[in-house]
Design a protein around this motif. Structure first.
Motif, mmCIF file in Angstrom:
data_model
loop_
_atom_site.group_PDB
_atom_site.id
_atom_site.type_symbol
_atom_site.label_atom_id
_atom_site.label_comp_id
_atom_site.label_asym_id
_atom_site.label_seq_id
_atom_site.Cartn_x
_atom_site.Cartn_y
_atom_site.Cartn_z
ATOM 1 N N GLU A 148 60.995 61.987 18.040
ATOM 2 C CA GLU A 148 59.478 61.394 17.614
ATOM 3 C C GLU A 148 59.559 60.698 16.206
ATOM 4 N N SER A 149 58.606 60.194 15.978
ATOM 5 C CA SER A 149 58.678 59.814 14.645
ATOM 6 C C SER A 149 58.038 60.766 13.692
ATOM 7 N N PHE A 150 58.209 60.478 12.332
ATOM 8 C CA PHE A 150 58.008 61.480 11.268
ATOM 9 C C PHE A 150 56.867 60.827 10.419
ATOM 10 N N LEU A 195 54.920 60.121 6.799
ATOM 11 C CA LEU A 195 55.346 59.312 5.765
ATOM 12 C C LEU A 195 56.022 59.916 4.549
ATOM 13 N N VAL A 251 57.544 55.643 20.902
ATOM 14 C CA VAL A 251 58.122 56.775 19.972
ATOM 15 C C VAL A 251 59.576 56.854 19.587
ATOM 16 N N GLU A 268 60.471 53.854 17.571
ATOM 17 C CA GLU A 268 60.237 54.314 16.064
ATOM 18 C C GLU A 268 61.140 55.232 15.521
ATOM 19 N N THR A 304 64.483 53.501 14.941
ATOM 20 C CA THR A 304 64.279 52.497 14.105
ATOM 21 C C THR A 304 64.500 53.313 12.832
ATOM 22 N N ARG A 305 63.921 54.332 12.495
ATOM 23 C CA ARG A 305 64.030 55.122 11.236
ATOM 24 C C ARG A 305 65.351 55.651 11.000
ATOM 25 N N GLU A 329 67.495 53.127 9.636
ATOM 26 C CA GLU A 329 66.891 52.733 8.260
ATOM 27 C C GLU A 329 67.688 53.838 7.444
#
Lengths: 301, 1124
Positions: B675-677, B679, B853, B856, B859-860, B863
């Protein structure tokens, strides 16, 4: 207008002259002398004035003769008073009547001028709106062509620019006024008003909750734009209130991703969530539902 | 007829005749036009001591008629007795009266000698009357008169009465609006006249005792004496007996009445007046005394008095409670300083406002009744939220939290229910004596709008509601046994946006209703409203507690957690923790059963509990507790599961110089790769022991603590016995001794802190354990032939050789998963062939399946610029529950299996390992192995080159290599064990390894520097000083390997068996030939750099793999580029 004023002026002069001659004549001889003096005073005036003098002179002559014939010399005071009052009253009444006409005319012109400007503005406005709607329609159609999908990125960039420009303005739907002229305007029911609705968070299965016309800056996450109130299809995008941006950017799984496709990571968020491509919601059994294919495309920046 | 202007009757006089003075008969004959029933005081008597006389007369009149009545005489008698009772209860009214003394001699002299003629005149007049009536009113025996001044009256002096030498007490004729002069139901100095016999028995006894103390009482105060005699007849027998038996004793037992509580004693005719003893003892017997659940040691337990009609017919102080009487809703004084309403005695009593808060806190969503008491909430409307309990901590001084579940006289002790119009009513029933209870009700109103601060009035019992967006979570959700270190992690989330600067505070109360001291609570903030729209306050509470009081600027409320109370048991739990740089895995077994991954199962509901039932709610401030504390479920069918990425999660701005609390401001991100985190969270992966920075140490400690806390909960919530628990933790063979020592200390400290000192803690090299799994659960012995256990992890591969079920040799080298996928030798994510080829492909699949999700998350991770992390994410998608549930198959391993271009890399990887091990066997002259077992995360990569169930290709290659290296006549039979869950094998084996096999791998460690140079433990060390001497030989060995590798293709077609094209093979051959030397040299250089140029350190790994470590990544990149 000028003709009116001139006529008015001549009429007043005529009346005044007649009144002043009558009012000031103590005897026919004296009256004649004074008339002559008057004549000499105005003999250098314009042709109009010369004609006027002649008319006045003739009138005076006629009146003098009448006076002599009527043997009014012995009762000169009474005659003098009645003439003055008559002339004075006529002039006053005439002045008022003419002033009334003058004012009426002035306001009518003013009103016509305003109407003219109003119609002109409305025409331009509606023309622009129609043009804009036509452009949107064209773009909308374009987006769904395969060719446009291939060239998506370019068009999206164009759309970002447009969305950003509209940005704050289109929080509320613009009202289009069709009140040019009741007699000449097109029937009102033929032009439909776009409706803007606001939706809160979505359910897991892609359904908007609490859709209403009221925007709650702490709860409304999406803006839905309907072509008119009967429409069962709406375009939607992410709202850009500070609270919602903060909320959604930190928890995109919870608030966005069930109806939006991210183009990048939320970690790129720097104050904006741009709706690259608006999503489409359909009203089914009174609920706004978003199918997978109709999700909005968003970008964090 | 003439009219006589006179009151009295008698002889009519005519003219100036001598008349007789008025006598008693004459006076009696005077007819009162109003009769004796006038309510107006008699005032028109020309004497400064008229009141003394009037009271005297009144006593006489009442005595001569009957004691009960409503004449003006009865009033004067009743009022005089009231004054006497005020003197007697002077302490009770000390805040309302003052006693002023008037000294006959000194103050009369002062008046007479005054320079003011008016004062002199008054003095003379008083003296005249005092002397004149000295016998009648006992003025001759009078030294002082004491006056009562009502201090709350309108004037500076408001004399309501005083002592009298004729009747003990007298009243003034002044009428004041007196407030608070009440004894029982009798309001003093009112229009309801009360004879003495109906009064407080103590007061009656007191007056009779005074009668006895004053000499010649009957002659000095005849009228009063007569009244007392008449009263005596009306008394109950019991009081009569008391009066007759102990008059003097009783008098003497009473304290003297003093002015202002000390100094001058008040007297009448030389006899001291007394005051009543305290009524506390009497009041303790009141029916309104609180009936507490607890063993209260208070000397004076408080009364609980009703604020509405009460028909319980209970004794209040000395009389029954007036059913219509109502106690106040609020008393600003401390209970111990309060005066009982409708009585006046100073005694503690409690009002509704002592128990109930004025403001009711509403939650946005319903309270989870499984975890917190909801106050027996009943909603009759569509209101979504629930309410915190509007109770004050004082309630729990007398009642346990369990009382909230009880009923009393068939009704719930506590209730919350909605009323029409959005009102909420709280009903609290407080038990008192005789099985009765006092019912308190308070209605709470919603504010005009949410932006309004709550408006309430405790005096009129009007409450207000405030809604707060809050959630609170506690882990663990049970009460700790005394033998276990008590530590709760509490997280408060608040997302108010109306009163966004509201300050929140949590207070914890223990079972004795004592607030926990601040040194028992560590407070830290993990999330900030200005960043995420909500705050998170983490509290680490080092004590058991029964309830929490949540306070903020506008309200307070109580949270009563329903902690699980059936913890512990007798089962033996064994855990094995495999802490790896990339992944961490924990296995456990119960009572020596088959090991399985550590799980928090759905039924285990008390690892964590939250105030709001948030599972179906999409609100960030409710769900984030999963990230900051622990998820409700961790198991193979859930989103989160072990093995778990070795990672930690904290706020970006966390200052590691300040205290760090596991599950407070640092936690394991179980949702990593899923899942995303937010910011402001920072995720740290690849946790290593090699870094000694304070930050790293605290991060590791936080990671270990959370694991141990989960283990503790697992044991206690499932009937385990902590003292029988065994924890085995593993370490990599490559770990240096000092690091191992540090790690051991850390584990020991954390495990004993949370699990106690009586359990068993073991450490084991992770490379030794897999064999014991095979041995115990797969029935594979190492008796007749040696067994090789190869553990291929992320960074290192460890080889352990067993013979006759005992480890005989161990070797380790840095040639594992990283060599294939990582950024070795200054490479980066953009030069990673696998990522270049598969990132877009995987993302596309995710996009096509709307897996936003995961897109995301991927992707993160990308990065982060770590190839290792991206590849780990690729592998994790196969076991992702969300993908499985949606039938989306992203199997990175399968992609690789189907990828003909990259296959040669995996073939090189496998064959080089076996080639090296075969040389090790040759060098040590160990007989041909019977089994090679694989474990470790990266061992699953071997399936890329052999997808068959029997691993025939691997077997063939292995046998061929051993045959060649050991010069065997035929290919030996070597079985290959390649489990589907290789990471778990180490942990499973860790549980079953016998204590006697827990050896230090250094004892059997040997390193084949190149094919001919063996570094053996105990022999002369070959240090890195000489490492360059081995370069040439190593390169020859490597060339030999390449020759073998490429020549084997002739007899065992790589194209047929693996789909490797000739062009790829040729390209690889050329590539390796070009790069091998540089890679070897770079490898040596890096190694020296890693050991900080400590060149005297012994060479602890083979140089054989350096050419491959430095080339395989680049080879993949080139193959990908070539294909693209």
């Amino acid at each position: 207008m000028k003709t009116y004023l001139k006529t008015l002026f001549i009429f007043i002069i005529l009346v005044n002259f007649s009144c002043s001659v009558d009012a000031t004549s103590e005897s026919p001889n004296e009256n004649q002398v004074k008339t002559q003096k008057t004549k000499s005073n105005i003999k250098d005036s314009s042709n109009l004035e010369e004609n006027l003098s002649k008319v006045v002179s003739n009138t005076q002559t006629l009146k003098t003769n009448d006076s002599l014939d009527s043997n009014l010399a012995s009762n000169s005071y009474t005659s003098k008073y009645n003439f003055w009052m008559f002339g004075f009253l006529i002039s006053i009444v005439t002045i008022f009547i003419l002033l009334w006409f003058l004012i009426k005319k002035h306001f009518k012109n003013e009103e016509l001028f305003q109407k003219k400007e109003h119609y002109k503005n409305n025409y331009n406005k509606i023309f622009n709106q129609l043009k804009s709607l036509q452009d949107e329609k064209n773009e909308f159609q374009k987006k769904y062509t395969k060719e446009n999908k291939i060239n998506k990125s370019k068009n999206d960039l164009k759309e970002i620019t447009q969305t950003k420009k509209l940005g704050n303005k289109d929080e509320k739907s613009e009202e289009i006024v069709f009140d040019i002229d009741n007699g000449t305007s097109a029937p009102q029911q033929s032009i439909k008003k776009p409706i803007t609705l606001y939706a809160e968070k979505t359910s897991e299965n892609g359904m908007f909750s609490n859709v209403s016309e009221q925007k709650d800056i702490h709860k409304s996450i999406f803006k839905l734009i309907l072509k008119d109130e009967t429409s069962t299809t709406a375009e939607f995008e992410v709202l850009d209130t500070d609270f919602i941006l903060k909320l959604a950017a930190n928890s995109p799984d919870t608030y966005l991703y069930s109806v939006c496709k991210p183009e990048n990571s939320n970690q790129n968020f720097n104050g904006e969530i741009v709706t690259i491509k608006k999503g489409i919601a359909h009203k089914v059994d009174g609920k706004w539902v978003i199918k997978n294919d109709n999700k909005a495309t968003i970008k964090f920046q | 007829m003439a009219y006589n202007f006179r009151f009295h009757t008698g002889k009519d006089l005519k003219g100036w005749e001598i008349s007789n003075p008025l006598n008693e008969v004459a006076i009696k004959a005077i007819e009162d036009p109003n009769g004796a029933h006038s309510s107006r005081e008699i005032t028109s008597i020309p004497s400064p001591f008229a009141r003394i006389d009037l009271i005297k007369t009144a006593f006489k009149e009442v005595s001569n008629t009957k004691l009960d009545g409503d004449t003006i005489y009865h009033k004067m008698v009743s009022d005089a007795l009231d004054i006497g009772q005020i003197f007697f209860e002077a302490d009770k009214y000390s805040d309302k009266i003052e006693i002023i003394s008037w000294d006959k001699k000194s103050q009369l002299d002062e008046l007479i000698n005054s320079t003011n003629p008016q004062h002199r005149l008054l003095g003379e007049s008083l003296r005249l009357y005092l002397e004149q009536d000295e016998k009648t009113y006992n003025f001759d025996k009078l030294s002082k008169i004491y006056l009562i001044n009502y201090t709350d009256g309108p004037e500076p002096l408001n004399i309501i009465g005083g002592t009298s030498p004729a009747t003990l007490f007298f009243t003034s004729a002044n009428k004041y609006e007196l407030d608070g002069f009440q004894i029982g139901n009798d309001i003093l100095l009112d229009d309801d006249y009360k004879p003495l016999y109906q009064r407080d028995p103590d007061y009656i006894k007191y007056l009779f005792s005074l009668k006895n103390k004053i000499s010649s009482f009957s002659s000095k105060m005849t009228e009063l004496d007569n009244y007392l005699e008449e009263t005596y007849r009306h008394l109950e027998k019991g009081i009569k007996n008391q009066i007759s038996k102990s008059n003097d004793d009783y008098y003497n037992s009473l304290p003297n009445l003093n002015i202002d509580g000390g100094g001058e004693i008040i007297e009448v005719l030389g006899v001291n007046l007394k005051k009543a003893k305290g009524k506390e003892e009497l009041i303790k017997d009141s029916g309104f005394v609180i009936n507490s659940d607890r063993d209260i040691s208070e000397e004076y337990p408080p009364l609980v008095l009703p604020n509405e009609v009460f028909n319980g017919n209970l004794k209040y102080v000395s009389e029954t409670w007036d059913s219509n009487a109502k106690a106040p809703n609020f008393d600003e004084l401390e209970p111990s300083q309060r005066t009982l309403p409708n009585d006046g005695n100073k005694y503690p009593y409690l009002t509704i406002s002592d128990f109930l808060e004025p403001v009711l806190i509403k939650t946005e969503f319903p309270i989870d009744k499984n975890y917190f008491h909801d106050g027996n909430y009943q909603s009759n409307n569509n209101s979504i939220g629930s309410y915190l309990l509007p109770l004050k901590p004082l309630y729990f001084k007398y009642f346990t939290t369990d009382s909230l579940k009880k009923t009393i006289n068939g009704e719930k002790q506590f209730e919350l229910k909605t009323l029409a119009g959005g009102y909420v009513e709280t009903i609290l029933r407080i038990p008192i004596q005789e099985n009765q209870h006092i019912t308190f009700r308070r209605t709470y109103a919603n504010p005009v709008n949410q932006a309004h601060k709550p408006e309430y009035d405790e005096r009129t019992n009007k409450g207000a509601i405030i809604e707060n967006r809050i959630n609170l979570a506690i882990t663990p959700f049970y009460e700790f046994p005394k033998t276990v270190y008590q530590e709760y992690n509490v997280a408060l989330y608040e997302g108010d946006y109306i009163f966004d600067d509201n300050k929140y505070e949590l207070n914890y109360y223990n079972s004795n209703n004592q607030i926990l001291e601040e040194n028992q609570i560590q407070r830290v903030q993990r999330r900030y409203k200005e960043e995420e729209t909500f705050n998170m306050f983490a509290n680490v509470v080092n004590s058991n507690f029964k309830y929490i009081q949540l306070k903020h600027n506008f309200a307070s409320g109580i949270l009563v957690p329903l902690f699980y109370d059936r913890i512990g048991g007798t089962s033996q739990y064994d855990f094995s923790i495999d802490f790896g740089t990339s992944n961490t895995h924990i296995e456990y077994s119960i009572d020596k059963g088959k090991p399985k991954p550590l799980e928090i199962e759905k039924a285990e509901k008390h690892h964590i509990g939250s105030l709001v039932a948030f599972k179906d709610l999409k609100e960030a401030y409710l769900k984030t507790l999963r990230d900051d504390l622990i998820p409700e479920e961790i198991h193979s069918d859930a989103i989160y599961q072990f093995p778990q990425r070795t990672a930690i999660n904290f706020h970006k701005k966390t200052n590691f110089i300040q205290p760090i609390y596991s599950l407070g401001n640092i936690s394991i991100p179980f949702k990593y790769e899923k899942e995303s985190f937010d910011l402001n969270s920072k995720i740290r992966t690849n946790l290593k022991w090699s870094s000694n920075t304070e930050e790293n140490q605290k991060i590791l400690k936080g990671f270990f603590e959370e694991l141990v806390k989960i283990i503790r909960n697992k044991i206690l919530l499932n009937g385990g016995a902590l003292e029988q628990t065994q924890i085995t933790w593993s370490y990599p063979a490559s770990m240096l001794n000092f690091q191992l020592s540090l790690m051991e200390n850390e584990w020991h400290e954390i495990i004993t802190k949370y699990l106690g000192n009586n359990l068993s803690i073991r450490k084991v090299c992770e490379s030794l354990t897999p064999y014991y799994y095979y041995q115990k659960f797969e029935g594979i012995p190492a008796m007749d032939k040696p067994l090789i256990s190869i553990d291929i992890g992320g960074g290192t591969s460890d080889v352990a050789i067993y013979s006759e079920e005992v480890p005989i040799l161990f070797s380790s080298y840095r040639f594992a998963g990283e060599a294939i996928f990582g950024d070795n030798y200054n490479r980066n994510i953009n030069l990673n062939g696998y990522i270049n080829r598969y990132y877009s492909k995987i993302k596309k699949i995710l996009e096509e399946n709307e897996q936003n999700v995961l897109i995301e998350a991927a992707t993160r991770i990308k990065e982060s610029n770590s190839s290792h992390d991206v590849i780990s994410a690729f592998f994790s998608f196969k076991d992702n529950k969300g993908l499985i549930d949606n039938n989306i198959d992203i199997d990175f391993l399968q992609f690789l299996k189907n990828d003909k271009d990259f296959k040669i890399i995996f073939l090189l990887f496998y064959m080089s390992q076996i080639y090296h091990i075969a040389h090790l066997f040759k060098s040590k002259q160990i007989s041909v192995p019977g089994v090679i077992s694989f474990s470790g995360t990266a061992s699953k990569l071997l399936t890329v080159i052999d997808t068959s169930l029997n691993h025939d290709n691997l077997k063939f290659l292995t046998a061929e290599i051993f045959k060649t290296i050991l010069n065997l006549e035929s290919r030996p039979q070597i079985d290959i064990k390649l489990p589907s869950n290789p990471k778990e094998i180490s942990s499973k084996g860790g549980i079953t390894i016998p204590d006697e096999h827990l050896l230090n791998t250094n004892e059997i460690k040997e390193t084949l520097i190149n094919n001919t140079s063996l570094q053996t433990n105990g022999s002369d060390k070959i240090s890195y000083e000489k490492v360059k001497e081995f370069e040439n030989e190593t390169m020859k060995n490597f060339d030999s390997f390449l020759d073998f590798f490429f020549s084997l293709n002739k007899s065992f077609s790589y194209r047929d068996n693996f789909g490797i094209e000739k062009t790829t093979l040729d390209f690889t051959k050329d590539f390796l030939q070009k790069k091998k030397l540089n890679a070897l040299k770079t490898g040596i250089k890096n190694k020296l750099s890693n050991i900080s140029d400590e060149s005297d350190e012994e060479i602890n790994e083979t140089l054989f793999f350096y050419p491959l470590v430095g080339t395989l990544g680049e080879l993949a990149y080139e193959l990908e580029k070539k294909k693209a």
